[in-house]
Scaffold this active site. Structure first.
Site, mmCIF file in Angstrom:
data_model
loop_
_atom_site.group_PDB
_atom_site.id
_atom_site.type_symbol
_atom_site.label_atom_id
_atom_site.label_comp_id
_atom_site.label_asym_id
_atom_site.label_seq_id
_atom_site.Cartn_x
_atom_site.Cartn_y
_atom_site.Cartn_z
ATOM 1 N N ARG B 13 0.840 -1.199 0.000
ATOM 2 C CA ARG B 13 0.000 0.000 0.000
ATOM 3 C C ARG B 13 0.882 1.259 0.000
ATOM 4 N NH1 ARG B 13 -0.711 4.647 2.701
ATOM 5 N NH2 ARG B 13 -0.332 3.563 4.681
ATOM 6 N N ASP B 14 1.519 1.543 1.107
ATOM 7 C CA ASP B 14 2.309 2.770 1.224
ATOM 8 C C ASP B 14 3.483 2.773 0.252
ATOM 9 O OD1 ASP B 14 3.013 5.229 2.189
ATOM 10 O OD2 ASP B 14 3.903 4.508 4.046
ATOM 11 N N HIS B 205 4.620 4.112 12.877
ATOM 12 C CA HIS B 205 4.930 4.094 11.442
ATOM 13 C C HIS B 205 6.000 5.161 11.201
ATOM 14 C CE1 HIS B 205 3.555 3.963 7.064
ATOM 15 N NE2 HIS B 205 4.171 5.126 7.105
ATOM 16 N N HIS B 207 9.238 6.835 8.879
ATOM 17 C CA HIS B 207 9.955 6.945 7.608
ATOM 18 C C HIS B 207 11.415 7.241 7.911
ATOM 19 C CE1 HIS B 207 6.769 7.141 4.348
ATOM 20 N NE2 HIS B 207 6.110 6.873 5.449
ATOM 21 N N CYS B 238 6.079 9.338 0.635
ATOM 22 C CA CYS B 238 4.747 9.928 0.771
ATOM 23 C C CYS B 238 4.540 10.894 -0.378
ATOM 24 C CB CYS B 238 4.595 10.645 2.115
ATOM 25 S SG CYS B 238 3.055 11.577 2.213
ATOM 26 N N ASN B 247 10.162 4.533 3.330
ATOM 27 C CA ASN B 247 9.682 3.957 4.575
ATOM 28 C C ASN B 247 10.834 3.248 5.268
ATOM 29 O OD1 ASN B 247 6.530 3.874 4.758
ATOM 30 N ND2 ASN B 247 7.004 3.619 2.595
#
Lengths: 307, 307
Positions: B13-14, B205, B207, B238, B247
């Protein structure tokens, strides 16, 4: 606990000694100029080892005589033995460091001596330096894991550290020579050593081989350690340790300290220029994990030229 | 404190949502196969957003119906609004996540709603999911710093987290969307949230934009957090945050947990194959800070083929 953290730049020694390209004395001086310009005030300039064994470090005595001399900068040099110590003293070095590997095999492979012989030589050197009014520093190398013997018992690191302090060491640097430490192991070792009275005499040297260098720094900070080695742009590795890629990058260390509100006297963005100048001198692609971000910020500050 | 840490893989996803190349449903399935083969058991599969806005996530409902279904794997999906939630529910999704950015501007730019509107929508979705017997997760995004508004007050993060828990969230994920957190800031936020009873309902979460992701994980672990997002090979960024590169890489996270004696159920060396397979699928150079070392170790184990 103190808010100030000393960043000891080891690029000119630990970084350059593993490079294919041997820099001239003048180039090494230009590298040190770049470091000084970025605000770095503690530098391991080189080592007094055999120029046959480590040609990259040939002429360190000459280099010392050419260094910009100001009280604000702490220069140091590595000395492998009594002969190296004498050369350093003659060159006017005011701070020397010895390397004591924590395992039998590493000492044999590194300098062809037993652990007990190396310990005795290092102790003698610490004592001599003390008597000569020279700052005495001792690295305890492979303090977490040895490429030949596996995990290093924390009790051995504790014993060797004590021996060095007893011999007069002003500082003992716990060195993760092959980048095998993790935050839990760092705590296990430092909880034995970093008593409130001793923490100020400890430093840590981490490699970033497994990406954990900054996490290890955090664990060490929490144990009270307030001095760390790092290398500009992550320059270097350990020539005797296959797979040990990269010192902790100075810019990564300084940025984290700065972000956490700890003072190092170094402005993170000022390191971008130093990384670029050292990269040009060494011909090696440099830059820690934060470099791309720092470079972008520095570019923004200059009006977008880097973006 | 628990010895088990959940590693929630967000690469599909990300990671994928910010890639230039849009993977087909079949390729996304192959990616998830690679993750499952490496031992990963918690995966954010995709999002139910407009395929016009994020073409990389088109067909997530179809993908869900093709997933290898076993009780041992926890799949989840991101839903931006009630319509997305309904689509997810129809596709049989058992765990949904909403994104609540902690600042006014980020919500406006990201989804064209005010902070209060987004909070209300997210709360409603949490409640609906709860009623439908679907696991409800809420991201609090830009929890440390917003690219538009600067530092995020910890009190705001605390307030939004409470709102989400009150609305029925099973888990709240504190997200450093632009990689601006540092260990001190992590502690400041988590000390407010991670009470012994609540720590198990929190996740983080991070980065790695500034190289501090693992140090931030360590700070969060020390506060009792036992779940983290990561992305295989560091895939992603992002798309709404200029400069937010990468990430936290799953292999970096898993390796540190493993080295510290914490269990994630994932064998670090098994991730090398997953990184390589996902790299081939995405056409993006991948690999966290530890990847080179892991790759070498994996090669040694296979008889030196990688050395």
């Amino acid at each position: 606990m103190s808010n100030f953290v000393t960043v000891n730049e080891v690029g000119p020694r630990d970084g350059l000694q593993s490079q294919g390209k041997t820099l001239s004395i003048e180039e090494r001086l230009l590298m040190i100029d770049a470091l000084l310009d970025s605000g770095i005030r503690s530098i391991e300039v080189g080592s007094f080892v055999s120029p046959k064994a480590v040609p990259q470090m040939a002429g360190t005595g000459e280099l010392f005589k050419l260094l910009p001399m100001t009280d604000a900068v702490a220069y140091s040099a590595l000395v492998p033995n009594l002969r190296g110590y004498e050369l350093a003293r003659e060159a006017g070095v005011r701070s020397v460091a010895v390397v004591l590997s924590a395992t039998e095999t590493m000492n044999q492979r590194n300098i062809n001596m037993s652990l007990e012989q190396t310990t005795a030589v290092c102790a003698e050197l610490m004592q001599r330096a003390r008597e000569d009014g020279i700052q005495a520093r001792a690295y305890v190398a492979v303090a977490f894991e040895c490429p030949f013997e596996g995990l290093t018992p924390p009790s051995v690191v504790e014993y060797l550290t004590q021996r060095m302090f007893e011999a007069g060491a002003d500082k003992v640097i716990i060195a993760d020579t092959i980048g095998a430490a993790n935050p839990r192991a760092v705590r296990e070792v430092l909880e034995r050593l970093a008593t409130p009275s001793a923490a100020g005499q400890l430093s840590c040297h981490f490699h970033d081989t497994r990406g954990m260098a900054l996490a290890n720094v955090l664990a060490a900070l929490e144990c009270g350690v307030r001095e760390f080695d790092s290398s500009i742009g992550g320059l270097g590795g350990c020539p005797f340790s296959p797979g040990a890629t990269g010192n902790l990058a100075t810019e990564d260390l300084v940025l984290m300290l700065d972000a956490m509100g700890l003072r190092s006297g170094i402005e993170p963005l000022a390191l971008v220029d130093a990384v670029q100048r050292v990269q040009a001198l060494t011909g090696t692609p440099l830059g820690g994990h934060s470099f791309r971000w720092l470079d972008r910020q520095a570019g923004k500050r200059q009006g977008g030229s880097h973006v």
